[in-house]
Design an enzyme around this catalytic site. Sequence first.
Site, PDB file in Angstrom:
ATOM      1  N   GLU A  89      43.368  48.499  38.411  1.00  0.00           N
ATOM      2  CA  GLU A  89      44.278  48.598  37.175  1.00  0.00           C
ATOM      3  C   GLU A  89      44.955  50.020  37.267  1.00  0.00           C
ATOM      4  O   GLU A  89      45.002  50.626  36.230  1.00  0.00           O
ATOM      5  CB  GLU A  89      43.169  48.612  35.942  1.00  0.00           C
ATOM      6  N   GLU A 137      40.117  39.404  37.631  1.00  0.00           N
ATOM      7  CA  GLU A 137      39.456  39.555  36.400  1.00  0.00           C
ATOM      8  C   GLU A 137      39.877  38.726  35.367  1.00  0.00           C
ATOM      9  O   GLU A 137      41.086  38.852  35.122  1.00  0.00           O
ATOM     10  CB  GLU A 137      39.423  41.082  35.941  1.00  0.00           C
TER      11      GLU A 137
HETATM   12  C1  BGP Z   1      39.094  46.085  33.050  1.00  0.00           C
HETATM   13  C2  BGP Z   1      38.434  46.991  34.044  1.00  0.00           C
HETATM   14  C3  BGP Z   1      37.001  46.698  34.146  1.00  0.00           C
HETATM   15  C4  BGP Z   1      36.239  45.972  33.083  1.00  0.00           C
HETATM   16  C5  BGP Z   1      37.014  45.260  32.253  1.00  0.00           C
HETATM   17  C6  BGP Z   1      36.392  44.994  30.702  1.00  0.00           C
HETATM   18  O1  BGP Z   1      39.923  47.091  32.344  1.00  0.00           O
HETATM   19  O2  BGP Z   1      39.105  46.830  35.359  1.00  0.00           O
HETATM   20  O3  BGP Z   1      36.137  47.589  34.713  1.00  0.00           O
HETATM   21  O4  BGP Z   1      35.586  46.935  32.392  1.00  0.00           O
HETATM   22  O5  BGP Z   1      38.413  45.607  31.924  1.00  0.00           O
HETATM   23  O6  BGP Z   1      36.709  46.087  30.033  1.00  0.00           O
HETATM   24  P1  BGP Z   1      35.570  46.661  29.175  1.00  0.00           P
HETATM   25  O7  BGP Z   1      34.740  46.807  29.794  1.00  0.00           O
HETATM   26  O8  BGP Z   1      36.304  47.914  28.424  1.00  0.00           O
HETATM   27  O9  BGP Z   1      35.620  45.672  27.988  1.00  0.00           O
END
Ligand code: BGP
Length: 478
Positions: A174, A375
């Site tokens: 990201e 993701e």
């Molecule tokens: C993205 C990241 C992850 C992950 C996910 C969910 O931004 O790549 O590392 O954590 O989102 O976000 P969060 O954990 O803040 O809910």
Amino acid sequence: MLRDDFLWGGAVAAHQVEGAYDEGGKGLSVVDVLTAGSHNVPRRITDGVQPGEVYPNHWAIDAYHRFEEDIDLFAQMGFKALRTSIDWSRIYPRGDDDQPNEAGLAFYDRVFDCMRAHGIEPVVTLVHFEIPLRLAKEYGGWGNRQLIDFFERYATTCFERYHGKVTYWMTFNEINNQYNFRNELYGWTNSGVRFSRATDPERLMYQAAHYEFVASARAVMAAHRIDPALKVGCMVAANPVYPFSCHPDDALLAMDAQHDTLFFSDLQCRGYYPGYARKLFECRGWDMDITAQDLDELAAGTVDYLGYSYYLSNTIDHTAQPTDDYDPIACSDPRMVDNPFVPSTEWGWRIDPKGLRYMMKLFDERYALPQFIVENGIGLVEELNAAGTVEDDARIAYLRAHIEQMERAVDEDGVDLMGYLVWGCIDPVSFSTGEMKKRYGFIYVDVNDDGSGTGDRFKKKSFDWYRKVIQSNGKDLA
Ligand code: BGP
């Protein structure tokens, strides 16, 4: 139809699952000084590890010691691929060390060997918000050109060491989060920089991103020198930006705001600065450190595939009054407004499956590259029931709706898609809030926000559902 070798699976990141922050010769990383937060309480960056503060990543879910059990569970679901990251500070504990840390290298040997023994393809991110703390503190993070060399050494060490074990790589997770340079967390985790302390935070963000683009391009070239069959992708957070209305000013504003993603994918997929970015630098009067050699390297080191996360969509309204009182986690622009057509999660993330198809089409028309959804998922508050499971129907509904749109993008729009990985396939520590309470997994982990709990793993209802999805190559979504 999805391809026969479609990479179904899940994704985690080293710091969100491993714990063991001071074991195996690991150095401190930028996430080791992030305190716990919540939806309304931002995580703080402390000056080193301070007594009395709570640092959830220090323990996470202890995958450092329990990864074999976890990988075995993923194999039971039929995972074809598992995405994780290598924590840079396990390999080069200070970032600028001359020699890598053998204990760190050996740890990931065991992880990748275990995946392979279970027939699971590793998909590995080199930097998932985990740069060694020393690089942030002593060098000013990615605001410093020297990091390109440190990163290249680290990436090359990994490509060589894990050659034959890892084929799919990604450079920076990201990388576009920092576009939202007003958010301290994003600048810190993307680049090890506190943009708010800079004279011109926006310029520094673009400069840091530039050094990362060059570093990423060098990594692509290094990987291909070692083995042309290695595949190196970029990774962006893909959030569509819709115009709030059909007013032409909303449409134009939405196009510009979409640069929060496309600027970063443009550089890594096309390998040159787009006109809108060159014009921005010129209008701002910025003297950027971008050399002719950098430009050559960017052109020579374009990525093999476009990896991205998808969680939510944004909507922008040109009449909205910019205010500082907006949620910088979920929006990159203060003029983002609620979308009356899509619901939100408890953390304010807009649930919009069609936004996934929108981004897949947009990327395909712009780059015509293979895509990889690395993701997608939903964070929910969940508790174990008396039967020792979680009836996570809301997760099943979310994933089903997104997979349906994904399949339409392949079947009807012709998108070339390599795979689909569900974020946090085992409950991880939330990145944005540091909570355990925001759960994503097919597997529940008995760890609470304060680190208490047995650490034991429990299958949720979605576990069997996803197994059937994988077994049927996405046909059985019932
Ligand atoms: C993205 C990241 C992850 C992950 C996910 C969910 O931004 O790549 O590392 O954590 O989102 O976000 P969060 O954990 O803040 O809910």
